[in-house]
Design an enzyme around this catalytic site. Structure first.
Site, PDB file in Angstrom:
ATOM      1  N   HIS A  40       0.852  -1.188   0.000  1.00 35.08           N
ATOM      2  CA  HIS A  40       0.000   0.000   0.000  1.00 35.08           C
ATOM      3  C   HIS A  40       0.888   1.239   0.000  1.00 35.08           C
ATOM      4  O   HIS A  40       2.097   1.135   0.188  1.00 35.08           O
ATOM      5  CB  HIS A  40      -0.891   0.019   1.246  1.00 35.08           C
ATOM      6  CG  HIS A  40      -0.097   0.177   2.506  1.00 35.08           C
ATOM      7  ND1 HIS A  40       0.528  -0.894   3.123  1.00 35.08           N
ATOM      8  CD2 HIS A  40       0.241   1.277   3.223  1.00 35.08           C
ATOM      9  CE1 HIS A  40       1.193  -0.446   4.183  1.00 35.08           C
ATOM     10  NE2 HIS A  40       1.037   0.874   4.269  1.00 35.08           N
ATOM     11  N   HIS A 125       6.373   6.198  -0.870  1.00 34.57           N
ATOM     12  CA  HIS A 125       7.145   4.996  -1.198  1.00 34.57           C
ATOM     13  C   HIS A 125       6.343   3.757  -0.803  1.00 34.57           C
ATOM     14  O   HIS A 125       5.417   3.837  -0.013  1.00 34.57           O
ATOM     15  CB  HIS A 125       8.485   4.997  -0.467  1.00 34.57           C
ATOM     16  CG  HIS A 125       8.340   4.855   1.015  1.00 34.57           C
ATOM     17  ND1 HIS A 125       8.016   5.912   1.841  1.00 34.57           N
ATOM     18  CD2 HIS A 125       8.454   3.776   1.826  1.00 34.57           C
ATOM     19  CE1 HIS A 125       7.938   5.485   3.091  1.00 34.57           C
ATOM     20  NE2 HIS A 125       8.195   4.200   3.110  1.00 34.57           N
TER      21      HIS A 125
END
Length: 179
Positions: A40, A125
């Site tokens: 995620h 990220h």
């Protein structure tokens, strides 16, 4: 309960990321690699939060979503964070202005609701592996050159719960707000 707000990925992106992680794992002596179901992009980390505060999070998410038009992020790049001598590898995210503005509005709205938010710049990220020890033959630039960029539309954000079940981290969506 331990909570965060995130962007979850469609199957095509998960397949790409899992391939990247599999190739990284082949070059590792050891590490804790992110399972497919836990991939995620975290927009806001809330940490331990009483259940009674969930409506406040929901309101903050709705506030951030007002005026947001679905736009794109691009998965590209590769890097690492070194924390206390341990290496965390990640895939980078290039976010549209709309996504970055929405994330900032979310953090501000959560702060106004009384949540203590991290005071550092948002670094989008995707965590691939933690505590990675790589083989001496592993060349980061060579590995990065094999990675493929991919675009995806962001049309939903989710409140996620993080819990340890049978020794594994499990992330579960409590609810999502779609566009």
């Amino acid at each position: 309960m331990r909570l965060f707000v995130a962007i979850n990925f469609p199957p095509s992106i998960l397949k790409l990321l899992q391939h990247d992680i599999s190739e990284l794992r082949k070059n590792a002596i050891s590490g804790n690699f992110t399972p497919n179901e836990n991939l995620h992009l975290t927009l806001a980390f809330l940490g331990e939060t009483p259940e009674k505060k969930i409506p406040l999070i929901h309101e903050a998410m709705k506030t951030a979503w007002i005026g947001y038009q679905p736009s794109f992020v691009t998965i590209k790049g590769f890097g690492k964070f070194i924390m206390r001598g341990e290496i965390l590898y990640w895939r980078g995210m290039e976010c549209s202005k709309e996504v970055l503005d929405m994330q900032q509005k979310l953090v501000e709205a959560l702060g106004q609701q009384g949540f203590a938010m991290e005071d550092r710049p948002f670094t989008p990220h995707i965590t691939m592996g933690r505590r990675c020890r790589m083989k001496k033959s592993f060349l980061e630039q060579e590995y990065e050159s094999t990675l493929v960029a991919a675009d995806m539309e962001v049309a939903e954000i989710s409140l996620m719960k993080s819990e340890r079940i049978n020794g594994r981290m499990v992330y579960t969506s409590i609810y999502s707000i779609p566009k």
